[in-house]
Enzyme design. Structure first.
Site, mmCIF file in Angstrom:
data_model
loop_
_atom_site.group_PDB
_atom_site.id
_atom_site.type_symbol
_atom_site.label_atom_id
_atom_site.label_comp_id
_atom_site.label_asym_id
_atom_site.label_seq_id
_atom_site.Cartn_x
_atom_site.Cartn_y
_atom_site.Cartn_z
ATOM 1 N N SER A 8 -28.355 34.307 -4.207
ATOM 2 C CA SER A 8 -29.602 33.983 -4.900
ATOM 3 C C SER A 8 -30.796 34.332 -4.023
ATOM 4 O O SER A 8 -30.977 33.778 -2.943
ATOM 5 C CB SER A 8 -29.652 32.493 -5.245
ATOM 6 O OG SER A 8 -30.990 32.147 -5.576
ATOM 7 N N HIS A 33 -28.071 37.211 -7.825
ATOM 8 C CA HIS A 33 -28.509 36.112 -8.685
ATOM 9 C C HIS A 33 -30.029 36.006 -8.672
ATOM 10 O O HIS A 33 -30.643 35.863 -7.617
ATOM 11 C CB HIS A 33 -27.860 34.817 -8.182
ATOM 12 C CG HIS A 33 -28.022 33.644 -9.092
ATOM 13 N ND1 HIS A 33 -27.258 33.448 -10.215
ATOM 14 C CD2 HIS A 33 -28.868 32.595 -9.039
ATOM 15 C CE1 HIS A 33 -27.609 32.322 -10.809
ATOM 16 N NE2 HIS A 33 -28.595 31.782 -10.120
ATOM 17 N N ASP A 35 -33.177 33.957 -10.058
ATOM 18 C CA ASP A 35 -33.568 32.666 -10.629
ATOM 19 C C ASP A 35 -34.985 32.700 -11.183
ATOM 20 O O ASP A 35 -35.955 32.693 -10.433
ATOM 21 C CB ASP A 35 -33.520 31.586 -9.534
ATOM 22 C CG ASP A 35 -32.103 31.190 -9.185
ATOM 23 O OD1 ASP A 35 -31.342 30.829 -10.101
ATOM 24 O OD2 ASP A 35 -31.763 31.239 -7.979
ATOM 25 N N MET A 37 -37.924 30.829 -13.071
ATOM 26 C CA MET A 37 -38.380 29.453 -13.357
ATOM 27 C C MET A 37 -39.785 29.463 -13.938
ATOM 28 O O MET A 37 -40.639 30.226 -13.480
ATOM 29 C CB MET A 37 -38.408 28.641 -12.060
ATOM 30 C CG MET A 37 -37.088 28.585 -11.339
ATOM 31 S SD MET A 37 -37.278 27.626 -9.834
ATOM 32 C CE MET A 37 -35.627 27.770 -9.163
ATOM 33 N N HIS A 66 -30.578 34.226 -14.163
ATOM 34 C CA HIS A 66 -30.464 32.815 -14.542
ATOM 35 C C HIS A 66 -31.826 32.334 -15.030
ATOM 36 O O HIS A 66 -32.735 32.144 -14.233
ATOM 37 C CB HIS A 66 -29.997 32.031 -13.294
ATOM 38 C CG HIS A 66 -29.876 30.557 -13.502
ATOM 39 N ND1 HIS A 66 -29.744 29.670 -12.451
ATOM 40 C CD2 HIS A 66 -29.872 29.793 -14.626
ATOM 41 C CE1 HIS A 66 -29.651 28.441 -12.924
ATOM 42 N NE2 HIS A 66 -29.736 28.480 -14.233
ATOM 43 N N MET A 68 -34.208 29.742 -16.104
ATOM 44 C CA MET A 68 -34.537 28.310 -16.146
ATOM 45 C C MET A 68 -35.899 28.189 -16.812
ATOM 46 O O MET A 68 -36.896 27.821 -16.189
ATOM 47 C CB MET A 68 -34.543 27.735 -14.726
ATOM 48 C CG MET A 68 -33.129 27.556 -14.174
ATOM 49 S SD MET A 68 -33.128 27.292 -12.408
ATOM 50 C CE MET A 68 -33.165 28.983 -11.863
ATOM 51 N N MET A 137 -24.227 23.938 -13.160
ATOM 52 C CA MET A 137 -25.207 23.598 -12.120
ATOM 53 C C MET A 137 -24.650 22.443 -11.293
ATOM 54 O O MET A 137 -24.281 21.403 -11.832
ATOM 55 C CB MET A 137 -26.543 23.168 -12.747
ATOM 56 C CG MET A 137 -27.373 24.289 -13.344
ATOM 57 S SD MET A 137 -27.730 25.687 -12.255
ATOM 58 C CE MET A 137 -28.515 24.890 -10.852
ATOM 59 N N GLY A 145 -31.727 25.046 -1.694
ATOM 60 C CA GLY A 145 -31.549 24.176 -0.536
ATOM 61 C C GLY A 145 -31.233 22.721 -0.828
ATOM 62 O O GLY A 145 -31.404 21.857 0.028
ATOM 63 N N ASP A 171 -23.567 26.913 -9.168
ATOM 64 C CA ASP A 171 -24.881 27.200 -8.586
ATOM 65 C C ASP A 171 -25.523 25.927 -8.044
ATOM 66 O O ASP A 171 -25.766 24.985 -8.795
ATOM 67 C CB ASP A 171 -25.759 27.815 -9.698
ATOM 68 C CG ASP A 171 -27.117 28.276 -9.201
ATOM 69 O OD1 ASP A 171 -27.365 28.237 -7.989
ATOM 70 O OD2 ASP A 171 -27.933 28.682 -10.060
ATOM 71 N N GLY A 172 -25.790 25.928 -6.743
ATOM 72 C CA GLY A 172 -26.506 24.824 -6.116
ATOM 73 C C GLY A 172 -25.709 24.166 -5.005
ATOM 74 O O GLY A 172 -24.644 23.611 -5.245
ATOM 75 N N GLY A 173 -26.203 24.301 -3.789
ATOM 76 C CA GLY A 173 -25.546 23.633 -2.661
ATOM 77 C C GLY A 173 -24.193 24.216 -2.296
ATOM 78 O O GLY A 173 -23.369 23.558 -1.656
HETATM 79 C C1 DX5 Z 1 -31.531 26.281 -8.275
HETATM 80 C C2 DX5 Z 1 -31.212 27.728 -8.469
HETATM 81 C C3 DX5 Z 1 -30.226 28.223 -7.477
HETATM 82 C C4 DX5 Z 1 -30.687 28.190 -6.044
HETATM 83 C C5 DX5 Z 1 -29.489 27.893 -5.184
HETATM 84 O O1 DX5 Z 1 -32.288 25.805 -9.302
HETATM 85 O O2 DX5 Z 1 -30.680 27.952 -9.756
HETATM 86 O O3 DX5 Z 1 -29.719 29.508 -7.814
HETATM 87 O O4 DX5 Z 1 -31.288 29.371 -5.604
HETATM 88 O O5 DX5 Z 1 -29.894 27.691 -3.883
HETATM 89 P P1 DX5 Z 1 -28.931 27.085 -2.771
HETATM 90 O O6 DX5 Z 1 -27.737 27.956 -2.703
HETATM 91 O O7 DX5 Z 1 -29.778 27.140 -1.553
HETATM 92 O O8 DX5 Z 1 -28.599 25.675 -3.191
HETATM 93 ZN ZN ZN Z 2 -29.566 29.904 -10.209
#
Ligand code: DX5
Ligand code: ZN
Length: 215
Positions: A8, A33, A35, A37, A66, A68, A137, A145, A171-173
């Site tokens: 990402s 990826h 993102d 937003m 992705h 959002m 998610m 992060g 996706d996430g963490g």
């Molecule tokens: C969060 C995004 C993720 C984000 C993941 O809303 O959809 O794709 O970039 O970031 P990390 O891998 O740092 O959690």
């Molecule tokens: Zn994402």
């Protein structure tokens, strides 16, 4: 089942995007990826079509977009024109999910549906046969992060039972320490921002891919 890393760019240095994504591509990341937003569906604002369009010139990776954003159906053609290969929308963000998924497929793209941590799998059960990928998610979307939410592992397991062949993206963490349990639970596409772009990008990319294949 193919195991794929989707770095990402949210965690990349935006002043060196082309250079940094090249490193992920050269070290085996098949997807990228992206993102998007809108400051409405999620609190933050990231980037949109122009950035994706510019990056398209520098990468042969599969562009895993992705969205959002609220009512993503308004922009499907635009993201296709910008270079998207996969468009993932949130089940929570579109009023007519089946219509939106159908439209993505009609455009000749792969369709993904994403669920926030608190949204149950039942929200997508009826469209599951129409989608190529489900994005689970594992944090509340909006920022990179964040810490992985453990109960989402069970959701991945259940989804894998419901559908043995679908691509399950998480996706996430996601980081080198939880890759193994995610793959074991049934995930096959892993998104990683901080775990790839924080530090040595080449080493991180290689290590994440290696760990995905160890299981
Ligand atoms: C969060 C995004 C993720 C984000 C993941 O809303 O959809 O794709 O970039 O970031 P990390 O891998 O740092 O959690
Ligand atoms: Zn994402």
């Amino acid at each position: 089942m193919e195991y794929i890393l989707s770095p990402s760019i949210l965690a990349a240095d935006f002043g060196k995007l082309a250079e940094q994504i090249k490193i992920t591509e050269e070290n085996g990341a098949k997807y990228l990826h992206l993102d998007v937003m809108d400051g409405a569906f999620v609190p933050s604002i990231s980037f949109g079509m122009p950035v994706i369009k510019s990056l398209r010139k520098y990468s042969g990776q599969v562009f895993d977009v992705h969205l959002m954003i609220e009512s993503p159906e308004r922009y499907l053609e635009d993201f296709k024109a910008a270079g998207a290969d996969i468009i993932t929308v949130h089940a929570e963000a579109t009023k007519h999910l089946h219509r939106t998924v159908t439209r993505i497929k009609e455009l000749g793209l792969k369709a993904g549906v994403s669920l926030n941590p608190a949204t149950p799998l039942s929200a997508i059960e009826l469209v599951l046969s129409e989608v190529d990928m489900v994005l689970i998610m594992s944090v509340n979307p909006g920022f990179g992060g964040q810490k992985f939410i453990p109960f989402t592992l069970d959701k991945i397991r259940k989804l894998r039972e419901m559908s043995p062949d679908i691509d399950i993206e998480v996706d996430g963490g996601v980081n080198k320490d939880n890759v193994a349990e995610l793959v074991k639970a049934g995930a096959n596409v892993l998104v990683a921002g901080t775990a790839v772009f924080g530090g040595d990008i080449a080493e991180n990319t290689k290590l994440m891919i290696e760990r995905m294949h160890e299981e």
